[in-house]
Design a protein around this motif. Structure first.
Motif, PDB file in Angstrom:
ATOM      1  N   THR A  47       0.841  -1.193   0.000  1.00 23.52           N
ATOM      2  CA  THR A  47       0.000   0.000   0.000  1.00 23.52           C
ATOM      3  C   THR A  47       0.876   1.243   0.000  1.00 23.52           C
ATOM      4  O   THR A  47       1.735   1.400   0.876  1.00 23.52           O
ATOM      5  N   THR A  96      -1.817  -1.147  -4.058  1.00 23.55           N
ATOM      6  CA  THR A  96      -2.965  -0.267  -3.911  1.00 23.55           C
ATOM      7  C   THR A  96      -2.522   1.017  -3.230  1.00 23.55           C
ATOM      8  O   THR A  96      -1.342   1.201  -2.938  1.00 23.55           O
ATOM      9  N   GLU A 110      -9.495   6.448   0.688  1.00 21.76           N
ATOM     10  CA  GLU A 110     -10.638   6.126  -0.164  1.00 21.76           C
ATOM     11  C   GLU A 110     -10.640   6.897  -1.481  1.00 21.76           C
ATOM     12  O   GLU A 110     -11.432   6.594  -2.360  1.00 21.76           O
ATOM     13  N   ASN A 160      -8.101   1.940  -6.367  1.00 14.79           N
ATOM     14  CA  ASN A 160      -9.213   2.279  -5.484  1.00 14.79           C
ATOM     15  C   ASN A 160      -9.679   3.724  -5.603  1.00 14.79           C
ATOM     16  O   ASN A 160     -10.582   4.140  -4.877  1.00 14.79           O
ATOM     17  N   SER A 166     -11.881  -0.413  -8.507  1.00 13.70           N
ATOM     18  CA  SER A 166     -13.132  -0.184  -7.787  1.00 13.70           C
ATOM     19  C   SER A 166     -14.052   0.635  -8.682  1.00 13.70           C
ATOM     20  O   SER A 166     -13.610   1.303  -9.617  1.00 13.70           O
ATOM     21  N   PRO A 178     -17.089  -3.526  -6.404  1.00 13.90           N
ATOM     22  CA  PRO A 178     -17.308  -2.541  -5.338  1.00 13.90           C
ATOM     23  C   PRO A 178     -16.027  -2.297  -4.554  1.00 13.90           C
ATOM     24  O   PRO A 178     -15.195  -3.195  -4.386  1.00 13.90           O
ATOM     25  N   ALA A 179     -15.879  -1.070  -4.062  1.00 15.15           N
ATOM     26  CA  ALA A 179     -14.639  -0.686  -3.390  1.00 15.15           C
ATOM     27  C   ALA A 179     -14.299  -1.594  -2.225  1.00 15.15           C
ATOM     28  O   ALA A 179     -13.129  -1.929  -2.017  1.00 15.15           O
ATOM     29  N   ASP A 180     -15.310  -2.033  -1.475  1.00 17.38           N
ATOM     30  CA  ASP A 180     -15.027  -2.858  -0.304  1.00 17.38           C
ATOM     31  C   ASP A 180     -14.703  -4.300  -0.651  1.00 17.38           C
ATOM     32  O   ASP A 180     -14.369  -5.090   0.220  1.00 17.38           O
ATOM     33  N   GLU A 181     -14.762  -4.636  -1.931  1.00 17.57           N
ATOM     34  CA  GLU A 181     -14.420  -5.991  -2.381  1.00 17.57           C
ATOM     35  C   GLU A 181     -13.135  -6.026  -3.194  1.00 17.57           C
ATOM     36  O   GLU A 181     -12.694  -7.094  -3.631  1.00 17.57           O
ATOM     37  N   ASP A 204      -9.997  -8.049  -1.778  1.00 14.63           N
ATOM     38  CA  ASP A 204     -10.349  -9.473  -1.744  1.00 14.63           C
ATOM     39  C   ASP A 204     -10.378 -10.063  -3.151  1.00 14.63           C
ATOM     40  O   ASP A 204      -9.972 -11.213  -3.357  1.00 14.63           O
TER      41      ASP A 204
END
Length: 262
Positions: A19, A57, A61, A107, A127, A186-189, A192
């Motif tokens: 990151t 990444t 956000e 992201n 994302s 989606p951003a929260d996925e 993963d």
């Protein structure tokens, strides 16, 4: 695991997540970030191959990497500016040369140098709120970290010229449509999804993946005849690996292969 001033590392399953951790500057590629990226590559190239892939990444956000650090660039003399550009070229080439796949998990903003960093990865997961662009012409500049070379390879010459000449920013769905991004989630996925891709890759032969990656990078820009020769060399090299012996035996014996990674 190493500690960096501008990067953070974490592991999930067989993926190493890198990151860029400078959210106050939208993760811009300051010299300190580029130095840390080089140090990361030095470490990974010698000790990091317990991992089957790297996910890159950005922290926060809003931004993957917003681009080069223009404020810092304005303070550079000519020699420092040239060194900065060449250093980023080295980073992107080394990312392409890593034996394991590298996935950009974009992201947020991937603009200028951020888009170019993503392009140096093997593929891009985005994302739904991400955006991409090469806006250098708005500053009287041109892409300097590989965009004019790698963007046409992803999206074709005409589309790359349109994006570079206009400096237009595109959203995730358009990036998917033109082949810049492989997936939009989606951003929260997002992380993963990238980790799951590494897990899928980890189920196959590591030597075959490494040989395939090296061969495909070496084919860029070649004519069909010369590229086929590179492919033939890679095919022969893979055939003689222990992974190939095991994989072919497992196929004949109708069992799951256990690859030694050699």
């Amino acid at each position: 695991m190493l500690q960096f001033d501008t990067l953070s590392l974490s592991a999930k399953d067989q993926a190493l997540i890198l990151t860029i951790n400078q959210p106050k500057s939208m993760n811009a590629l300051a010299r300190e970030v580029v130095n840390d990226l080089e140090a990361f590559l030095d470490w990974f190239e010698t000790t990091g191959f317990e991992y089957r892939g790297v996910v890159i990444t950005g922290a926060g956000e809003k931004s993957f990497v917003a681009g080069a650090n223009i404020v810092q660039m304005n303070t550079m003399d000519e020699a420092s500016f040239i060194a900065y550009a060449r250093q980023m070229h080295s980073v992107t080439e080394r990312l392409e040369a890593l034996q394991v796949p590298v996935i950009a998990a974009v992201n947020g903003f991937a603009l200028g140098g951020g888009c170019e960093l993503a392009l140096a990865c093997d593929f891009i997961y985005s994302s739904e709120r991400a955006s991409f662009g090469q806006p250098e012409v708005n500053l009287g500049l041109v892409p300097g970290f590989g965009g004019s070379v790698r963007l046409p390879q992803r999206v074709g010459k005409a589309m790359a010229r349109e994006l570079i000449f206009t400096g237009r920013r595109i959203k995730a769905e358009e990036a998917l449509r033109i082949g810049l991004a492989n997936r939009v989630v989606p951003a929260d996925e997002l992380i993963d999804a990238a980790v799951a891709a590494i897990a899928e890759i980890a189920a196959v032969s590591p030597t075959a993946v490494a040989i395939a990656k090296r061969a495909m990078v070496s084919m860029d820009g070649l004519n069909v005849h010369d590229a086929l020769a590179k492919e033939a060399d890679a095919f022969i090299a893979a055939y003689h690996t222990e992974d190939s012996v095991e994989g072919r035996a497992a196929f004949v014996e109708k069992r799951a292969a256990v690859f030694p990674g050699k």
